[in-house]
Enzyme design. Structure first.
Site, PDB file in Angstrom:
ATOM      1  CB  SER A  63      -0.936   0.004   1.197  1.00 25.57           C
ATOM      2  OG  SER A  63      -0.196   0.078   2.384  1.00 25.57           O
ATOM      3  CE  LYS A 114      -3.347 -30.440   3.949  1.00 23.91           C
ATOM      4  NZ  LYS A 114      -3.874 -30.974   2.711  1.00 23.91           N
ATOM      5  CG  ASP A 160      -2.425 -30.495  -0.648  1.00 22.67           C
ATOM      6  OD1 ASP A 160      -1.847 -31.592  -0.677  1.00 22.67           O
ATOM      7  OD2 ASP A 160      -2.778 -29.939   0.404  1.00 22.67           O
ATOM      8  CB  ALA A 178     -17.448 -25.245  -0.983  1.00 27.09           C
ATOM      9  CB  ALA A 215      -9.859 -30.940  -1.357  1.00 24.19           C
ATOM     10  CB  THR A 267     -23.546 -26.109   2.561  1.00 26.81           C
ATOM     11  OG1 THR A 267     -23.672 -27.354   3.235  1.00 26.81           O
ATOM     12  CG2 THR A 267     -24.043 -24.992   3.450  1.00 26.81           C
ATOM     13  CG  MET A 315     -12.245 -41.229   2.364  1.00 22.69           C
ATOM     14  SD  MET A 315     -11.695 -39.874   3.418  1.00 22.69           S
ATOM     15  CE  MET A 315     -11.712 -38.528   2.293  1.00 22.69           C
TER      16      MET A 315
HETATM   17  P1  ATR Z   1     -11.493 -30.500   2.838  1.00 26.83           P
HETATM   18  O1  ATR Z   1     -10.831 -29.318   3.472  1.00 26.83           O
HETATM   19  O2  ATR Z   1     -10.736 -31.784   2.965  1.00 26.83           O
HETATM   20  O3  ATR Z   1     -11.882 -30.224   1.419  1.00 26.83           O
HETATM   21  P2  ATR Z   1     -13.956 -29.879   4.219  1.00 26.83           P
HETATM   22  O4  ATR Z   1     -13.512 -28.489   4.464  1.00 26.83           O
HETATM   23  O5  ATR Z   1     -14.573 -30.636   5.341  1.00 26.83           O
HETATM   24  O6  ATR Z   1     -12.797 -30.795   3.673  1.00 26.83           O
HETATM   25  O7  ATR Z   1     -14.986 -29.836   2.981  1.00 26.83           O
HETATM   26  C1  ATR Z   1     -15.644 -30.957   2.566  1.00 26.83           C
HETATM   27  C2  ATR Z   1     -16.577 -30.612   1.422  1.00 26.83           C
HETATM   28  O8  ATR Z   1     -17.195 -31.808   1.015  1.00 26.83           O
HETATM   29  C3  ATR Z   1     -17.667 -29.644   1.785  1.00 26.83           C
HETATM   30  O9  ATR Z   1     -17.906 -28.797   0.698  1.00 26.83           O
HETATM   31  C4  ATR Z   1     -18.875 -30.559   2.036  1.00 26.83           C
HETATM   32  O10 ATR Z   1     -20.111 -29.999   1.710  1.00 26.83           O
HETATM   33  P3  ATR Z   1     -20.885 -29.001   2.703  1.00 26.83           P
HETATM   34  O11 ATR Z   1     -20.288 -27.643   2.433  1.00 26.83           O
HETATM   35  O12 ATR Z   1     -22.281 -29.125   2.299  1.00 26.83           O
HETATM   36  O13 ATR Z   1     -20.613 -29.512   4.087  1.00 26.83           O
HETATM   37  C5  ATR Z   1     -18.611 -31.667   1.048  1.00 26.83           C
HETATM   38  N1  ATR Z   1     -19.218 -32.945   1.454  1.00 26.83           N
HETATM   39  C6  ATR Z   1     -18.829 -33.750   2.463  1.00 26.83           C
HETATM   40  N2  ATR Z   1     -19.595 -34.865   2.491  1.00 26.83           N
HETATM   41  C7  ATR Z   1     -20.492 -34.749   1.468  1.00 26.83           C
HETATM   42  C8  ATR Z   1     -21.539 -35.575   0.961  1.00 26.83           C
HETATM   43  N3  ATR Z   1     -21.831 -36.743   1.527  1.00 26.83           N
HETATM   44  N4  ATR Z   1     -22.217 -35.137  -0.111  1.00 26.83           N
HETATM   45  C9  ATR Z   1     -21.940 -33.966  -0.698  1.00 26.83           C
HETATM   46  N5  ATR Z   1     -20.958 -33.128  -0.272  1.00 26.83           N
HETATM   47  C10 ATR Z   1     -20.251 -33.518   0.803  1.00 26.83           C
END
Ligand code: ATR
Length: 522
Positions: free
Chosen positions: A222, A317, A353, A377, A380, A401, A438
Site C-alpha cells: 500500500s 494446513k 496439493d 467447497a 481441497a 451447502t 471415502m
Molecule cells: P477438505 O478441506 O478436505 O476439502 P472440508 O472443508 O470438510 O474438507 O470440505 C468438505 C466438502 O465436502 C464440503 O464442501 C462438504 O459440503 P458441505 O459444504 O455441504 O458440508 C462436502 N461434502 C462432504 N460430504 C459430502 C456428501 N456426503 N455429499 C456432498 N458433499 C459432501
C-alpha cells in the site's frame, strides 16, 4: 503491532486479502479510498470472522497523501471522495466498532474534534489516528516535531507521521521523532516511505512505533518500501535472540529427516511413500508421522531437531502459516500450507496439493480452455479451483451447502450451482473434492450416476478406496477417470522435490501406495 493494508481494487479481492492477511497480522487497515465500491460492513465482518482479535483501522486517504492513489489514478480517473462522504464513512466505522479511524491532519482540527465528539456520544471504543504524509521528502526534525504537536492538539489518540525518505539520513530524523513522542506520552506511528525508508520500517517498532505496516507476498504494497510480514517476523526473531542464537544451524545444515504434522495421523500413507522414495534416492534420512497437540511447539521442534522439512495435514494446513518465516506465493494465495522447508533455520511454507492435482489431471487431459465442475467447497476444492484457473480452465463450483459454495465461487469469480442442480450441467470434467465415497462410506457417491454421461472425464481426490463408487459408475458410463492416488502421489513427489531438489521416483511411489491400498481392500 504488524499491520497489513488491504488496498485491493475490488471488494472481492479485498475480502480474499483479508482472509490471508488476518492469519499473520495483528491489525488490518482497510483502505476505503482504494477498494472500489467497498462495503465497510462486509469488510469489517470478514476481518472479525477471519480473526476475532484482529485490530481494524479504517482509512480513506486523500490522494495528495498517498503514493498508491497517485499510481492508481495514473491509469484511470478515480472517483474523488468528498470530505462529507469521508466523514460519513468514519461515522459508520465508529458505529460498527472499528478499533481505529485514520483522519489526516489536513481534514482540519474542527472536523477531527467533531468526530471525537461523535465517538464519545456513541460510546464507541474507536480511537482516532491523526496522520500526516509527505510524498516527496522528509522535513527537518524540528518541523516533524511541530507537525506532531499539531496532531496532538486535535486530541488524537495516536499520531502518525510518514514522510518520504530520499536519503538514508531522513530515516534518522523520522526515527528521532519516536524518542521525542515517548516524552510526550502519546502513541506515535512513524516511518519513512520509499526504498531508502525501508530501514525505518524495520527499526520503527523497536523504537516504539505503535504500528508497522507490512505486506504479504501477492497482496501488494500500500506504500513503497513495505517489507513482507514474513521478513519482518524473521528480523524480529533475529534481533530479539541475536543472530548466533537464532541460527545455531548455520554451521550445521539440516539433516534429511522429516515429520508429518497432523492430528490424527495414524492412517497416513505418507511415511510409507516418503521413506521408500528417500531410500530409492539413497538419501540417508527418515520420515515419521507425528500426532500434534501443540502446533507452535511442533514447529519449533523442526528448527530444534534440525529437520529438513515437514508435511502438514488436517487440521493444521492454515493454522501453521503464522508460525513460519515466509510463505510461498501459491500457498499464500490458497491460504494453506502442506509442506515446510527448513533452510538453515528459516522455515518456508509451500503447497503441493494444488500442483499434485493439476499434474495428475494434465497427464490425462488438456486443462486450458476446458470447463471443470468442482464438487465441494472445502480446502481441497479451493486448491483445485486455484490450480485449474491458473491453468486457464473455466470452473463451475457445485456444493451441497449453498452459502459455502457461493462464498468460494465469489472468491474465485466462478459460477455456482447447488448440488441438487448438478443434472443441469455438462462439462469436460467433473472433479470430486468432497469426502463422499471415502472409506468407510464406500457406498456413497456425491452425484447420481445418471449425470455422469454429461462429462468426458471424471476425477476424484479420494484414494481410499482406489476406485470410488463415483469412478466405478463413471467407467460404466464410458467416461475416462482420474484417481485420487495419482494426485496424492504427485503432491508427495512435489514435496520430495522441494526438500531434496531431486525428481521423486514417481512410479515406485505409485506402486507402493497402490499395493498397500489393494491389501486394505474390503
Ligand atoms: P477438505 O478441506 O478436505 O476439502 P472440508 O472443508 O470438510 O474438507 O470440505 C468438505 C466438502 O465436502 C464440503 O464442501 C462438504 O459440503 P458441505 O459444504 O455441504 O458440508 C462436502 N461434502 C462432504 N460430504 C459430502 C456428501 N456426503 N455429499 C456432498 N458433499 C459432501
Amino acid at each position: 503491532m504488524i499491520c497489513v493494508s488491504i488496498a485491493q481494487k475490488t471488494q472481492e479481492e479485498a475480502l480474499a486479502a483479508i482472509e490471508r492477511s488476518a492469519r499473520v497480522a495483528k491489525a488490518l487497515e482497510l483502505r476505503m479510498d482504494v477498494i472500489g465500491q467497498g462495503d465497510l460492513t462486509e469488510l469489517m465482518e470478514a476481518c472479525r470472522q477471519a480473526s476475532p482479535d484482529i485490530k481494524i483501522i479504517v482509512t480513506c486517504r486523500r490522494p495528495e497523501e498517498s503514493l498508491l492513489s497517485v499510481a492508481l489514478s495514473a491509469g484511470a480517473a478515480r472517483k474523488t471522495i468528498s470530505q462529507a462522504e469521508k466523514m460519513a464513512l468514519f461515522r459508520q466505522a465508529a458505529t460498527l466498532g472499528a478499533d481505529f479511524i485514520d483522519l489526516e491532519l489536513a481534514c482540519g482540527e474542527n472536523a477531527i474534534k467533531k468526530m471525537r465528539a461523535f465517538i464519545r456520544r456513541l460510546k464507541s471504543p474507536t480511537k482516532i489516528i491523526v496522520s500526516w504524509h509527505d510524498l516527496s521528502r522528509t522535513p527537518s526534525l524540528a518541523r516533524l516535531k511541530s507537525i506532531f504537536h499539531l496532531g496532538q492538539q486535535t486530541g488524537a489518540d495516536v499520531v502518525k507521521i510518514v514522510p518520504f525518505a530520499r536519503q538514508p539520513k531522513d530515516n534518522l530524523k523520522t526515527l528521532g521523532l519516536l524518542a521525542y513522542a515517548k516524552t510526550q506520552k502519546i502513541p506515535l506511528i512513524a516511518m519513512c516511505m520509499g526504498d531508502e525508508g525501508k530501514i525505518s520500517r524495520v527499526l520503527a517498532s523497536f523504537l516504539g512505533s505503535y504500528v508497522t505496516f507490512a505486506t504479504l507476498p501477492g497482496v501488494g504494497q500500500s506504500a513503497p518500501g513495505q517489507l513482507t510480514v514474513g521478513a519482518m517476523k524473521e528480523i524480529y526473531r533475529l534481533m530479539e535472540k541475536g543472530e548466533s542464537a537464532a541460527r545455531p544451524e548455520l554451521a550445521n545444515p539440516p539433516q534429511h529427516n522429516f515429520v508429518l504434522l497432523g492430528n490424527p495421523v495414524g492412517h497416513s500413507l505418507s511415511p510409507l511413500m516418503h521413506n521408500r522414495a528417500l531410500k530409492e534416492l539413497s538419501i540417508d534420512g527418515h520420515y515419521s508421522a507425528c500426532r500434534v497437540e501443540d502446533l507452535s511447539a511442533a514447529v519449533t521442534g523442526i528448527r530444534g531437531l534440525n529437520l529438513r522439512g515437514a508435511s502438514v495435514t488436517i487440521p493444521f494446513k492454515t493454522a501453521v502459516m503464522e508460525y513460519l518465516d515466509s510463505i510461498d506465493e501459491d500457498a499464500a494465495a490458497l491460504g494453506a500450507v502442506n509442506t515446510i522447508v527448513n533452510e538453515r533455520g528459516i522455515l518456508t511454507g509451500y503447497n503441493t496439493d494444488w500442483l499434485g492435482l493439476i499434474l495428475a489431471v494434465k497427464d490425462r487431459m488438456a486443462i486450458a480452455g476446458k470447463t471443470f465442475v468442482v464438487l465441494g467447497a472445502g480446502g481441497a476444492a479451493r486448491a483445485a479451483v486455484y490450480g485449474l484457473q491458473k491453468e486457464g480452465a473455466r470452473v463451475i463450483i457445485v456444493n451441497r451447502t449453498e452459502k459455502k459454495g457461493r462464498a468460494l465461487a465469489v472468491r474465485f469469480g466462478c459460477s455456482f450451482y447447488p448440488l441438487s442442480e448438478v443434472k443441469k450441467i455438462c462439462a469436460d470434467c467433473l472433479l470430486n473434492t468432497t469426502s463422499a465415497g471415502m472409506f468407510p462410506d464406500i457406498e456413497q457417491s456425491p452425484v447420481p450416476s445418471s449425470v455422469l454421461n454429461h462429462f468426458e472425464v471424471v476425477a476424484d481426490v479420494i484414494y481410499n478406496p482406489l476406485q470410488t463408487r463415483l469412478l466405478q459408475e463413471a467407467l460404466a458410463q464410458g467416461c475416462q477417470i482420474i484417481s485420487g492416488l495419482e494426485m496424492f502421489v504427485r503432491q508427495g513427489a512435489g514435496q520430495i522435490k522441494l526438500w531434496t531438489g531431486r525428481e521423486a521416483p514417481l512410479a515406485l511411489m505409485r506402486k507402493i501406495i497402490q499395493e498397500r491400498l489393494e491389501n486394505l481392500e474390503f
